[in-house]
Design a protein around this motif. Structure first.
Motif, PDB file in Angstrom:
ATOM      1  N   ALA A  23     -58.437  38.415 -52.565  1.00 51.16           N
ATOM      2  CA  ALA A  23     -58.441  39.852 -52.299  1.00 51.16           C
ATOM      3  C   ALA A  23     -59.852  40.281 -51.949  1.00 51.16           C
ATOM      4  O   ALA A  23     -60.785  40.011 -52.714  1.00 51.16           O
ATOM      5  CB  ALA A  23     -57.929  40.610 -53.509  1.00 51.16           C
ATOM      6  N   THR A  24     -59.989  40.937 -50.814  1.00 51.32           N
ATOM      7  CA  THR A  24     -61.317  41.336 -50.355  1.00 51.32           C
ATOM      8  C   THR A  24     -61.477  42.847 -50.408  1.00 51.32           C
ATOM      9  O   THR A  24     -60.505  43.598 -50.292  1.00 51.32           O
ATOM     10  CB  THR A  24     -61.573  40.852 -48.920  1.00 51.32           C
ATOM     11  OG1 THR A  24     -60.776  41.634 -48.008  1.00 51.32           O
ATOM     12  CG2 THR A  24     -61.225  39.378 -48.752  1.00 51.32           C
ATOM     13  N   ASP A  72     -53.323  38.781 -44.477  1.00 48.31           N
ATOM     14  CA  ASP A  72     -52.583  40.035 -44.455  1.00 48.31           C
ATOM     15  C   ASP A  72     -53.605  41.169 -44.362  1.00 48.31           C
ATOM     16  O   ASP A  72     -54.231  41.528 -45.362  1.00 48.31           O
ATOM     17  CB  ASP A  72     -51.723  40.161 -45.716  1.00 48.31           C
ATOM     18  CG  ASP A  72     -50.828  41.385 -45.687  1.00 48.31           C
ATOM     19  OD1 ASP A  72     -51.166  42.374 -45.000  1.00 48.31           O
ATOM     20  OD2 ASP A  72     -49.792  41.370 -46.369  1.00 48.31           O
ATOM     21  N   ASN A  73     -53.795  41.684 -43.176  1.00 47.41           N
ATOM     22  CA  ASN A  73     -54.832  42.695 -42.969  1.00 47.41           C
ATOM     23  C   ASN A  73     -54.526  43.986 -43.716  1.00 47.41           C
ATOM     24  O   ASN A  73     -55.440  44.681 -44.175  1.00 47.41           O
ATOM     25  CB  ASN A  73     -55.013  42.972 -41.483  1.00 47.41           C
ATOM     26  CG  ASN A  73     -55.645  41.798 -40.755  1.00 47.41           C
ATOM     27  OD1 ASN A  73     -56.447  41.062 -41.328  1.00 47.41           O
ATOM     28  ND2 ASN A  73     -55.285  41.598 -39.502  1.00 47.41           N
ATOM     29  N   ALA A  74     -53.254  44.308 -43.851  1.00 47.27           N
ATOM     30  CA  ALA A  74     -52.872  45.531 -44.551  1.00 47.27           C
ATOM     31  C   ALA A  74     -53.266  45.471 -46.028  1.00 47.27           C
ATOM     32  O   ALA A  74     -53.569  46.499 -46.644  1.00 47.27           O
ATOM     33  CB  ALA A  74     -51.386  45.776 -44.413  1.00 47.27           C
TER      34      ALA A  74
END
Length: 115
Positions: A23-24, A72-74
């Motif tokens: 997670a970023t 997953d960009n979202a």
């Protein structure tokens, strides 16, 4: 401030699967690559898999056909699906972001594969 938080590591038997998540947050710049490295005891840190800024992945030869990286960009999250795990996959797995001016690293998550 950039933060990379890995999760999903654990102890599994050879042949089993794990999915790691990274997670970023705080990434407001252009990324060259985002991906996963690993470091086994007594060995250098090595690239496992990464995705470039247009979504093209590349893999270490040792994991091709077994591991899949996705993004997953979202959710601002990068995943590493690891199938057919082998004892030699045992290592600490680190999430990494590479930009023009340097690297960012997560704290790592331990993956242990028993034979």
């Amino acid at each position: 401030q950039v933060q990379l938080v890995e999760s999903g590591g654990g102890l599994v038997q050879a042949g089993e699967s794990l999915r790691l998540s990274c997670a970023t947050s705080g990434i407001t710049f252009r990324i060259n690559f985002i991906g996963w490295y690993r470091q086994a005891p007594g060995k250098q840190r090595e690239l496992v898999a990464r995705i470039n800024n247009i979504g093209s992945p590349n893999y270490a030869d040792s994991v091709k056909g077994r591991f899949t990286i996705s993004r997953d960009n979202a959710k601002n999250t990068v995943y590493l699906q690891m199938n057919s795990l082998k004892p030699e996959d045992t290592a600490i797995y680190y999430c990494n972001v590479l930009r023009d001016s340097g690297n960012y690293w997560g704290q790592g998550t331990q993956v242990t594969v028993s034979s």
